[in-house]
Design an enzyme around this catalytic site. Structure first.
Site, PDB file in Angstrom:
ATOM      1  N   LYS A 126       3.224  63.751  -9.934  1.00 13.38           N
ATOM      2  CA  LYS A 126       4.136  62.816  -9.265  1.00 13.38           C
ATOM      3  C   LYS A 126       5.106  63.541  -8.341  1.00 13.38           C
ATOM      4  O   LYS A 126       5.369  63.089  -7.219  1.00 13.38           O
ATOM      5  CB  LYS A 126       4.886  61.992 -10.322  1.00 13.38           C
ATOM      6  CG  LYS A 126       3.979  61.017 -11.068  1.00 13.38           C
ATOM      7  CD  LYS A 126       4.630  60.440 -12.300  1.00 13.38           C
ATOM      8  CE  LYS A 126       3.634  59.569 -13.080  1.00 13.38           C
ATOM      9  NZ  LYS A 126       4.176  59.060 -14.347  1.00 13.38           N
ATOM     10  N   GLN A 170       9.152  59.062 -18.175  1.00 15.60           N
ATOM     11  CA  GLN A 170       7.749  59.350 -18.516  1.00 15.60           C
ATOM     12  C   GLN A 170       7.465  58.937 -19.956  1.00 15.60           C
ATOM     13  O   GLN A 170       8.149  59.348 -20.883  1.00 15.60           O
ATOM     14  CB  GLN A 170       7.453  60.837 -18.320  1.00 15.60           C
ATOM     15  CG  GLN A 170       6.008  61.224 -18.561  1.00 15.60           C
ATOM     16  CD  GLN A 170       5.056  60.581 -17.557  1.00 15.60           C
ATOM     17  OE1 GLN A 170       5.340  60.525 -16.369  1.00 15.60           O
ATOM     18  NE2 GLN A 170       3.929  60.091 -18.040  1.00 15.60           N
ATOM     19  N   ASP A 193       8.880  51.565 -11.825  1.00 16.09           N
ATOM     20  CA  ASP A 193       7.740  51.430 -12.736  1.00 16.09           C
ATOM     21  C   ASP A 193       7.441  49.969 -13.047  1.00 16.09           C
ATOM     22  O   ASP A 193       6.374  49.633 -13.549  1.00 16.09           O
ATOM     23  CB  ASP A 193       7.998  52.193 -14.041  1.00 16.09           C
ATOM     24  CG  ASP A 193       7.152  53.451 -14.159  1.00 16.09           C
ATOM     25  OD1 ASP A 193       6.152  53.550 -13.419  1.00 16.09           O
ATOM     26  OD2 ASP A 193       7.477  54.319 -14.987  1.00 16.09           O
TER      27      ASP A 193
END
Length: 367
Positions: A126, A170, A193
């Site tokens: 990422k 994460q 997200d």
């Protein structure tokens, strides 16, 4: 005189309220405990984890069913890398335009807790992708044994940082942490997200639009639509119902008017359901769960699974494999995503796109 009348009326109302409250309290005190729990597990259902059993990969497994053994299938291998490259290229161009227009660039903050090798690898991908398109990246790394409050504090600092437009925690987090509390602490405007309850709720309700669509779900739809696969009216089996992939993918497919079957660890004979599906999307997180015999001939297969399997010969000590047994499925499917090189790179491209959209909203640019 008028004041005296109002005072008397207020006193009578107050006395009636107190009497009503006392009566209700007595009723609740004597009500059976079962009634008090009526709004709990009986209605909402028990909160049980989905635990899948890994299937043995052996030669005794029945071969994939073939409707017409004489007709060969030349499956399309859906190239996620090339689709992701198209999306990243467009994102990089818009980041450059933003820099020229407002002298600002998008910023993405990533919070990593613990030392999971797969999580560290995903974070590296990422950050690398951010740099490639011109997005500024920040990382907060916390030890496995840190407290939940320390993670929330990191989220709060990024919430208050005007140079950060997207925040990503994460997953998975260590078991001692309340995932809902941590994800809920992320500012709605920076929830790139797409896991904030308001974003998921708006995704579920027709006529409303979430600020951000969860990246993996968006990636699945991008892969299907860019490959020219029709969704309206199609039967889609989604294996797995996590908040990260399964649930938002199901909701997004319904927005496209697909008929969706949700398959989970408690589903009886899941292969009977998947064999009826035109499209199978697997996000169970179990290597080789979906065998060729789970698919009908000509089905489209989207494999979201990225399961680390120990491999001493690999640079990182493991290699990734999907939920779908590729060597069997490729004999039956009309189109299929590989692992790696399928859903993964497109999911990261969607994260970059969401981060760009967040910055555009904050700076008042046309989205």
């Amino acid at each position: 005189m008028r004041a005296l009348v109002l005072l008397r009326a207020f006193s009578r109302a107050k006395a009636h309220t107190l009497l009503f409250s006392s009566h209700c309290a007595r009723r609740h005190c004597h009500a059976p405990a079962k009634r008090e729990r009526a709004k709990g597990p009986r209605i909402l259902g028990p909160d049980l984890p989905d635990i899948w059993r890994s299937p043995p990969l052996d030669s005794t497994h029945p071969p994939p069913p073939l409707i017409d053994a004489n007709q060969e299938i030349n499956p399309t291998i859906i190239d996620g890398n090339s689709i992701a490259e198209e999306i990243r290229s467009r994102t990089a161009e818009e980041v450059h335009q933003m820099k020229d227009a407002v002298k600002k660039i998008p910023g993405l903050a990533v919070i990593l807790v613990g030392q999971r090798r797969d999580s560290q690898t995903y974070v590296r991908y990422k950050i690398k992708a951010c740099h490639e398109v011109g997005i500024r990246s920040l990382t907060a790394e916390l030890p496995e044994d840190c407290t939940e409050d320390e993670v929330v504090d990191s989220v709060s600092r990024f919430n208050e940082d005007p140079s950060v437009h997207g925040i990503l925690v994460q997953l998975p987090l260590p078991q001692h942490m309340n995932e809902e509390r941590i994800l809920g602490a992320i500012s709605l405007e920076k929830d790139v997200d797409g896991f904030h309850p308001l974003n998921v709720g708006n995704l579920a309700m027709r006529g409303r639009e979430p600020l951000f669509i969860p990246c993996a779900a968006r990636a699945c739809i991008e892969l299907l639509t860019r490959t020219g696969i029709e969704l309206m009216g199609k039967h889609v089996a989604v294996i797995g119902r996590s908040k990260v992939v399964g649930l938002p993918t199901t909701l997004l497919l319904q927005r496209h008017h697909a008929t969706v079957s949700s398959v989970h660890a408690f589903t009886k004979n899941p292969q009977d359901i998947t064999r009826q599906a035109d499209i199978v999307i697997s996000a169970a997180g179990v290597a080789n769960l979906v065998r060729g015999s789970w698919l009908k001939r000509g089905a489209v297969v989207i494999d979201v699974g990225t399961n680390p399997v120990e491999d001493p010969s690999s640079e990182h000590g493991y290699h990734l494999t999907g939920d779908v047994c590729f060597k069997e499925a490729v004999k039956v499917a009309s189109a299929i995503t590989p692992v790696p090189g399928g859903v993964g790179p497109v999911t990261i491209a969607m994260l970059l796109s969401n981060t760009l959209d967040s910055a555009k909203q904050i700076y008042g640019l046309n989205c």
